[in-house]
Design an enzyme around this catalytic site. Structure first.
Site, short mmCIF file in Angstrom:
data_model
loop_
_atom_site.label_atom_id
_atom_site.label_comp_id
_atom_site.label_asym_id
_atom_site.label_seq_id
_atom_site.Cartn_x
_atom_site.Cartn_y
_atom_site.Cartn_z
N GLN A 51 39.47 46.22 29.43
CA GLN A 51 38.19 46.91 29.71
C GLN A 51 38.06 48.22 28.92
OE1 GLN A 51 38.71 46.34 34.21
NE2 GLN A 51 36.50 46.30 33.98
N LEU A 95 33.49 47.18 36.65
CA LEU A 95 33.08 48.34 35.84
C LEU A 95 32.51 47.87 34.49
CD1 LEU A 95 36.06 50.73 36.64
CD2 LEU A 95 33.72 50.82 37.54
O1 GNR Z 1 35.84 48.82 41.25
C1 GNR Z 1 35.95 47.60 41.46
N1 GNR Z 1 35.68 47.10 42.69
C2 GNR Z 1 35.97 45.80 43.07
C3 GNR Z 1 35.45 45.33 44.25
C4 GNR Z 1 35.73 44.06 44.69
C5 GNR Z 1 36.56 43.24 43.94
C6 GNR Z 1 37.08 43.69 42.75
C7 GNR Z 1 36.81 44.96 42.31
S1 GNR Z 1 37.50 45.53 40.83
C8 GNR Z 1 36.31 46.71 40.33
C9 GNR Z 1 36.78 47.46 39.11
C10 GNR Z 1 36.91 46.53 37.94
O2 GNR Z 1 35.99 46.15 37.26
N2 GNR Z 1 38.11 46.08 37.67
O3 GNR Z 1 38.30 45.20 36.67
NI NI Z 2 36.42 44.11 36.54
#
Ligand code: GNR
Ligand code: NI
Length: 174
Positions: A51, A95
């Site tokens: 990412q 994200l």
């Molecule tokens: O911030 C994040 N919240 C989330 C909520 C439920 C299941 C997975 C996540 S991961 C995410 C951050 C992200 O994009 N990680 O790759």
């Molecule tokens: Ni993610």
């Protein structure tokens, strides 16, 4: 400590498979710390190296609540060795897919082998939000996003909106 830029879908980098880490040295630890700060700043509960544009099998996670003590997890070369038959559903966000959320069904518990921040082999069992987050992050290392589990119609709608958002951003920057 510098923050890294988070890559937004659609981007071909997010579809690549990340490569195993050969050794844990101070450069790698610096990257892990920058990933953690980037995740906290976003804010998010997990972040995979891909990412921030780095195709290494690295994950940082912290599912502690705002008022609790921070509990960062650094997971190098994570491998899920067991997935339960029992599933659970969480509302997931990513994200790399800002502003979009969807309920995703995954195995409720999983077992994980990984290498820790100091290069030591470790393992643990996860349940609840942690199990979901680990599976979401390991998916990233294999080029998979949570929208891949949605119907083509829903997935295409989200991607269309993300493309539009990127175009609007380009206009503002120019
Ligand atoms: O911030 C994040 N919240 C989330 C909520 C439920 C299941 C997975 C996540 S991961 C995410 C951050 C992200 O994009 N990680 O790759
Ligand atoms: Ni993610």
């Amino acid at each position: 400590m510098s923050l890294r830029n988070i890559i937004i879908e659609p981007d071909p980098i997010l579809r690549e498979k990340s490569l195993p880490v050969e050794k844990v040295d101070s450069d790698l630890q610096k990257l892990l710390n920058e990933m953690l700060e980037t995740m906290y700043a976003a804010p998010g509960i997990g972040l995979a190296a891909v990412q921030v544009g780095i195709l290494k099998r690295l994950i940082v996670i912290d599912i502690s609540k705002e008022k609790e003590k921070k509990n960062p997890l650094f997971l190098i070369n994570p491998e899920i060795t067991f997935r339960s038959e029992k599933t659970s559903i969480y509302e997931e966000g990513c994200l790399s897919i800002p502003g979009h959320f969807a309920e995703i069904e995954r195995p409720a518990t999983c077992h994980l082998d990984y290498v820790d921040y100091n290069g030591k082999k470790k393992a643990f069992k996860a349940e609840g939000l942690l199990a979901t987050c680990i599976q979401h992050e390991v998916d990233h290392l294999n080029g998979v996003l949570f929208i891949d589990y949605l119907s083509k119609l829903k997935k295409d709608m989200i991607i269309k909106k993300l493309i539009k958002q990127k175009k609007e951003l380009d206009k503002v920057i120019l």
